[in-house]
Design a protein around this motif. Structure first.
Motif, PDB file in Angstrom:
ATOM      1  N   VAL A 285       0.838  -1.203   0.000  1.00  0.00           N
ATOM      2  CA  VAL A 285       0.000   0.000   0.000  1.00  0.00           C
ATOM      3  C   VAL A 285       0.872   1.250   0.000  1.00  0.00           C
ATOM      4  N   LEU A 286       1.839   1.284   0.901  1.00  0.00           N
ATOM      5  CA  LEU A 286       2.708   2.447   1.010  1.00  0.00           C
ATOM      6  C   LEU A 286       3.525   2.657  -0.264  1.00  0.00           C
ATOM      7  N   GLU A 287       3.980   1.571  -0.849  1.00  0.00           N
ATOM      8  CA  GLU A 287       4.731   1.679  -2.100  1.00  0.00           C
ATOM      9  C   GLU A 287       3.865   2.300  -3.192  1.00  0.00           C
ATOM     10  N   HIS A 288       2.616   1.875  -3.258  1.00  0.00           N
ATOM     11  CA  HIS A 288       1.690   2.414  -4.265  1.00  0.00           C
ATOM     12  C   HIS A 288       1.417   3.893  -4.024  1.00  0.00           C
ATOM     13  N   LEU A 289       1.180   4.261  -2.790  1.00  0.00           N
ATOM     14  CA  LEU A 289       0.908   5.657  -2.460  1.00  0.00           C
ATOM     15  C   LEU A 289       2.109   6.540  -2.784  1.00  0.00           C
ATOM     16  N   ALA A 290       3.292   6.047  -2.439  1.00  0.00           N
ATOM     17  CA  ALA A 290       4.506   6.829  -2.673  1.00  0.00           C
ATOM     18  C   ALA A 290       4.790   6.998  -4.163  1.00  0.00           C
ATOM     19  N   ALA A 291       4.399   6.021  -4.967  1.00  0.00           N
ATOM     20  CA  ALA A 291       4.690   6.060  -6.397  1.00  0.00           C
ATOM     21  C   ALA A 291       3.623   6.802  -7.205  1.00  0.00           C
ATOM     22  N   THR A 292       2.507   7.129  -6.597  1.00  0.00           N
ATOM     23  CA  THR A 292       1.413   7.773  -7.311  1.00  0.00           C
ATOM     24  C   THR A 292       1.630   9.282  -7.380  1.00  0.00           C
ATOM     25  N   ARG A 293       1.695   9.822  -8.566  1.00  0.00           N
ATOM     26  CA  ARG A 293       1.870  11.258  -8.730  1.00  0.00           C
ATOM     27  C   ARG A 293       0.609  11.980  -8.261  1.00  0.00           C
ATOM     28  N   GLY A 294       0.815  13.092  -7.607  1.00  0.00           N
ATOM     29  CA  GLY A 294      -0.319  13.889  -7.166  1.00  0.00           C
ATOM     30  C   GLY A 294      -0.781  13.595  -5.761  1.00  0.00           C
ATOM     31  N   VAL A 295      -0.017  12.783  -4.995  1.00  0.00           N
ATOM     32  CA  VAL A 295      -0.360  12.489  -3.603  1.00  0.00           C
ATOM     33  C   VAL A 295       0.581  13.261  -2.688  1.00  0.00           C
ATOM     34  N   TRP A 296       0.003  14.050  -1.798  1.00  0.00           N
ATOM     35  CA  TRP A 296       0.770  14.845  -0.828  1.00  0.00           C
ATOM     36  C   TRP A 296       0.644  14.190   0.541  1.00  0.00           C
ATOM     37  N   SER A 297       1.733  13.598   1.034  1.00  0.00           N
ATOM     38  CA  SER A 297       1.739  12.967   2.352  1.00  0.00           C
ATOM     39  C   SER A 297       2.060  14.025   3.399  1.00  0.00           C
ATOM     40  N   ALA A 298       1.165  14.213   4.349  1.00  0.00           N
ATOM     41  CA  ALA A 298       1.324  15.299   5.324  1.00  0.00           C
ATOM     42  C   ALA A 298       0.737  14.896   6.661  1.00  0.00           C
ATOM     43  N   SER A 299       1.089  15.668   7.683  1.00  0.00           N
ATOM     44  CA  SER A 299       0.490  15.453   8.998  1.00  0.00           C
ATOM     45  C   SER A 299      -0.937  15.979   8.984  1.00  0.00           C
ATOM     46  N   ALA A 300      -1.708  15.552   9.949  1.00  0.00           N
ATOM     47  CA  ALA A 300      -3.097  15.988  10.024  1.00  0.00           C
ATOM     48  C   ALA A 300      -3.196  17.505  10.156  1.00  0.00           C
ATOM     49  N   SER A 301      -2.374  18.104  11.004  1.00  0.00           N
ATOM     50  CA  SER A 301      -2.464  19.555  11.201  1.00  0.00           C
ATOM     51  C   SER A 301      -2.014  20.315   9.961  1.00  0.00           C
ATOM     52  N   GLU A 302      -1.078  19.771   9.193  1.00  0.00           N
ATOM     53  CA  GLU A 302      -0.674  20.424   7.951  1.00  0.00           C
ATOM     54  C   GLU A 302      -1.815  20.426   6.941  1.00  0.00           C
ATOM     55  N   ILE A 303      -2.560  19.350   6.878  1.00  0.00           N
ATOM     56  CA  ILE A 303      -3.707  19.282   5.979  1.00  0.00           C
ATOM     57  C   ILE A 303      -4.767  20.285   6.402  1.00  0.00           C
ATOM     58  N   VAL A 304      -5.023  20.356   7.701  1.00  0.00           N
ATOM     59  CA  VAL A 304      -5.999  21.323   8.213  1.00  0.00           C
ATOM     60  C   VAL A 304      -5.556  22.741   7.899  1.00  0.00           C
ATOM     61  N   ALA A 305      -4.271  23.043   8.106  1.00  0.00           N
ATOM     62  CA  ALA A 305      -3.761  24.390   7.857  1.00  0.00           C
ATOM     63  C   ALA A 305      -3.879  24.753   6.377  1.00  0.00           C
ATOM     64  N   ALA A 306      -3.555  23.803   5.484  1.00  0.00           N
ATOM     65  CA  ALA A 306      -3.658  24.067   4.051  1.00  0.00           C
ATOM     66  C   ALA A 306      -5.097  24.328   3.644  1.00  0.00           C
ATOM     67  N   TRP A 307      -6.013  23.600   4.246  1.00  0.00           N
ATOM     68  CA  TRP A 307      -7.434  23.824   3.954  1.00  0.00           C
ATOM     69  C   TRP A 307      -7.896  25.175   4.512  1.00  0.00           C
ATOM     70  N   ARG A 308      -7.509  25.494   5.731  1.00  0.00           N
ATOM     71  CA  ARG A 308      -7.922  26.760   6.343  1.00  0.00           C
ATOM     72  C   ARG A 308      -7.459  27.960   5.513  1.00  0.00           C
ATOM     73  N   ASP A 309      -6.256  27.878   4.961  1.00  0.00           N
ATOM     74  CA  ASP A 309      -5.713  28.992   4.206  1.00  0.00           C
ATOM     75  C   ASP A 309      -6.524  29.315   2.956  1.00  0.00           C
ATOM     76  N   GLN A 310      -7.387  28.386   2.533  1.00  0.00           N
ATOM     77  CA  GLN A 310      -8.174  28.592   1.315  1.00  0.00           C
ATOM     78  C   GLN A 310      -9.638  28.915   1.604  1.00  0.00           C
ATOM     79  N   GLN A 311      -9.959  29.125   2.879  1.00  0.00           N
ATOM     80  CA  GLN A 311     -11.331  29.463   3.235  1.00  0.00           C
ATOM     81  C   GLN A 311     -11.522  30.976   3.292  1.00  0.00           C
ATOM     82  N   ASP A 312     -12.668  31.442   2.849  1.00  0.00           N
ATOM     83  CA  ASP A 312     -12.972  32.886   2.863  1.00  0.00           C
ATOM     84  C   ASP A 312     -13.201  33.354   4.282  1.00  0.00           C
TER      85      ASP A 312
END
Length: 312
Positions: A285-312
């Protein structure tokens, strides 16, 4: 006798849910989300670091993965302990081998019972979020408010002291909540929670604290939870691997076609996937995820922060 017209009027009748906790919307109708580096999918791998009590109360319901035979259920108790002593080492090695960043959902009781493990996780620099005191402290509608506040406070205080991290995320045992859990979490400095699994993107969730007390719901998929698929639904580890890979491929293609980012959230239990007969499937599974273009592996708080930055 004729009923008064007001009897048939329901003030909360409208499109979507009949509550004000969040704004209901169809996924396709939302503003596009763009993840860092042009990624199509944000990957959250949530590794559960758990303690299951041998003297489980099981009230008001037994926790998933908990003791299931009469006390002392040493068979299941020692298997769960295996995850924190043996299985997690294999999971960490696999994650590191493929450059996948985990976030660790930790029971507060683990800090005192497995201090060396906590030290190892802290030394890695990965994010730690709270998962209540132990797996038998489920949250529920009949829970006393004072008791729930004490439980949340004890968990967060312990983990913050032992890890030196702010610990701003929360995942409840069994994804359980009372009607006041989000409000209590906000009171204690929690900024996101993974218990509401009704989406594939983060969304804003209201609490009694008003606009200043908004919390982010970061959905942690049950459908791709290894415990749900392997432990409860009795799928094989390779069936689990196929389903995760299929989900990844579909979400990447969907996001690329629509220009709207997606979230892939995986819940991993070392006492399950860290077994010698399953770790190979997890590695695939991890090998597939790592090899797939367009997948950003991040911590939970980094994902939340990236989403928050795009909210009005």
């Amino acid at each position: 006798m004729t009923l008064d017209a007001d009897h048939l009027r329901y003030p909360n009748r409208r499109q979507g849910m009949d509550h004000d906790r969040y704004d209901w919307s169809m996924l396709a109708a939302r503003a596009p989300i763009a993840w860092p580096g042009g990624a199509h999918v944000a990957l959250w791998v949530n590794v559960a670091v758990q303690f299951f009590p041998l003297d489980q109360a099981g009230k008001p319901f037994p926790p998933p993965g908990g003791m299931s035979t009469p006390y002392p259920d040493l068979r299941h108790f020692t298997l769960r302990d295996y995850g924190n002593r043996v299985g997690i080492v294999r999971c960490l090695e696999a994650l590191d081998a493929f450059g996948i960043r985990p976030t660790f959902a930790v029971n507060g009781a683990v800090a005192g019972r497995c201090p060396t493990l906590i030290e190892r996780l802290v030394a890695r620099g990965d994010e730690i979020l709270a998962s209540s005191w132990h797996m038998d402290t489920v949250h529920h509608g009949d829970m006393d408010a004072v008791a729930e506040r004490e439980l949340v406070d004890r968990t967060l205080t312990t983990l913050r002291e032992r890890t030196g991290q702010p610990v701003e995320g929360w995942v409840s045992p069994a994804g359980s909540q009372s009607h006041r859990t989000p409000d209590i979490l906000v009171e204690h400095g929690v900024r996101y929670m993974g218990d509401w699994i009704n989406d594939e993107l983060p969304y804003a969730f209201r609490t009694d604290a008003g606009e200043a007390g908004e919390i982010v719901a970061l959905p942690l998929s049950l459908e791709l939870d290894d415990q749900f698929l392997i432990g409860a639904s009795l799928h094989s580890e390779w069936e689990y691997a196929t389903q995760v890979k299929d989900a990844c491929d579909y979400l990447v293609a969907e996001a690329a076609a629509t220009g709207r980012g997606r979230l892939l959230a995986l819940s991993v239990h070392p006492w399950l996937l860290g077994q010698p007969h399953r770790i190979g499937a997890f590695e695939s599974v991890l090998e597939h995820l790592a090899a797939t273009r367009g997948v950003w592996s991040a911590s939970a708080s980094e994902i939340v922060a990236a989403w928050r930055d795009q909210q009005d």
